[in-house]
Design a protein around this motif. Structure first.
Motif, PDB file in Angstrom:
ATOM      1  N   LYS A  38       0.738  -0.791  -0.585  1.00  0.00           N
ATOM      2  CA  LYS A  38       0.036   0.050  -0.269  1.00  0.00           C
ATOM      3  C   LYS A  38       0.929   1.150   0.124  1.00  0.00           C
ATOM      4  CE  LYS A  38      -4.464   2.401   2.173  1.00  0.00           C
ATOM      5  NZ  LYS A  38      -3.430   3.600   2.107  1.00  0.00           N
ATOM      6  N   ALA A  41      -2.416   7.620   0.428  1.00  0.00           N
ATOM      7  CA  ALA A  41      -3.650   8.143  -0.302  1.00  0.00           C
ATOM      8  C   ALA A  41      -3.778   6.885  -1.742  1.00  0.00           C
ATOM      9  CB  ALA A  41      -3.139   9.467  -0.802  1.00  0.00           C
ATOM     10  N   GLU A  42      -4.026   5.994  -1.765  1.00  0.00           N
ATOM     11  CA  GLU A  42      -4.330   4.119  -2.862  1.00  0.00           C
ATOM     12  C   GLU A  42      -4.819   3.076  -1.679  1.00  0.00           C
ATOM     13  OE1 GLU A  42      -0.436   5.415  -6.228  1.00  0.00           O
ATOM     14  OE2 GLU A  42      -1.020   3.403  -6.051  1.00  0.00           O
ATOM     15  N   GLY A  43      -5.202   2.366  -2.467  1.00  0.00           N
ATOM     16  CA  GLY A  43      -5.587   1.234  -1.732  1.00  0.00           C
ATOM     17  C   GLY A  43      -4.867   0.131  -2.090  1.00  0.00           C
TER      18      GLY A  43
END
Lengths: 117, 115
Positions: A38, A41-43
């Protein structure tokens, strides 16, 4: 009750060296294990997985090792690159046992990997 | 490519408000999941759904409910938001039981702040 544990909150390595991320589990019904990566700010994104019928799985620079007797798995990254800097989550499920988990994964706490240039 | 989208990247709500977080996936996946991510605690499962109108509690369902009226959409509802629900919320989807892999595909997350 934390069934999947990543006891190292963070790991720092030099570019080009090996990174080893560890994961322990307590539930003996777990028979399929995954690693996710991960970025901020991203999955999370799927990285690599291993079935309990194997003890090693490789995909390029990434290798996962499984020690069923110790209920331990590890992710090796060789060579480490600055772009590998991210949070790594270990996850487990009871896939092969045919449990009614509906693909439910149990995640560890995550390890923050920092690879220095 | 599988795409999982979440309605908002950032939300700020007041204590006591009802909050809706929406998630949509475009790969016809049977399973959908809601997690929250907190430092030192990893990803914790709130609720999941294995079919339309079907739902099951995860590890931390208290204070939350869900709705799945259509296969592609899974909503998380905070009935009365509290400050301890400030967190990163992640939605995921996966193929149904019987598939060889239980790989989950995640959305980008919603950072919810309750003040």
């Amino acid at each position: 009750d934390q069934q999947v544990k990543q006891n190292s909150p963070s790991l720092s390595v030099q570019e080009g060296r090996i990174s080893i991320l560890n994961c322990d589990y307590t539930n003996s019904m777990f028979d399929y294990f995954l690693w996710y990566k991960k970025y901020p700010a991203e999955g999370p994104t799927f990285l690599i997985s291993i079935s309990s019928i194997k003890d090693k799985n490789e995909d390029g620079r990434f290798t996962v090792f499984l020690n069923k007797s110790a209920k331990h798995l590890s992710l090796h990254i060789v060579p480490s690159q600055p772009g590998d800097s991210a949070v790594y989550f270990c996850a487990a499920t009871d896939l092969i046992a045919g449990g009614t988990s509906y693909g439910k994964l149990t995640f560890g706490q995550g390890t923050i990997l920092t690879v220095h240039p | 490519d599988v795409k999982v989208t979440q309605s908002s990247r950032y939300l700020v709500k007041r204590t006591g408000e009802k909050v809706f977080l929406e998630c949509v996936q475009d790969m016809d996946h049977e399973n959908m999941f809601w997690y929250r991510q907190d430092p030192g605690l990893g990803l914790r499962l709130i609720y999941f759904s294995y079919d339309v109108k079907m739902k099951e509690k995860g590890d931390i369902p208290e204070g939350y409910s869900v709705s799945r009226e259509k296969k592609e959409r899974f909503s998380l509802i905070l009935e009365s938001a509290s400050t301890n629900q400030t967190s990163m919320y992640l939605c995921a989807s996966s193929r149904g039981q019987g598939s060889p892999y239980y790989e989950q595909y995640f959305g980008p997350g919603t950072r919810l702040t309750v003040t």
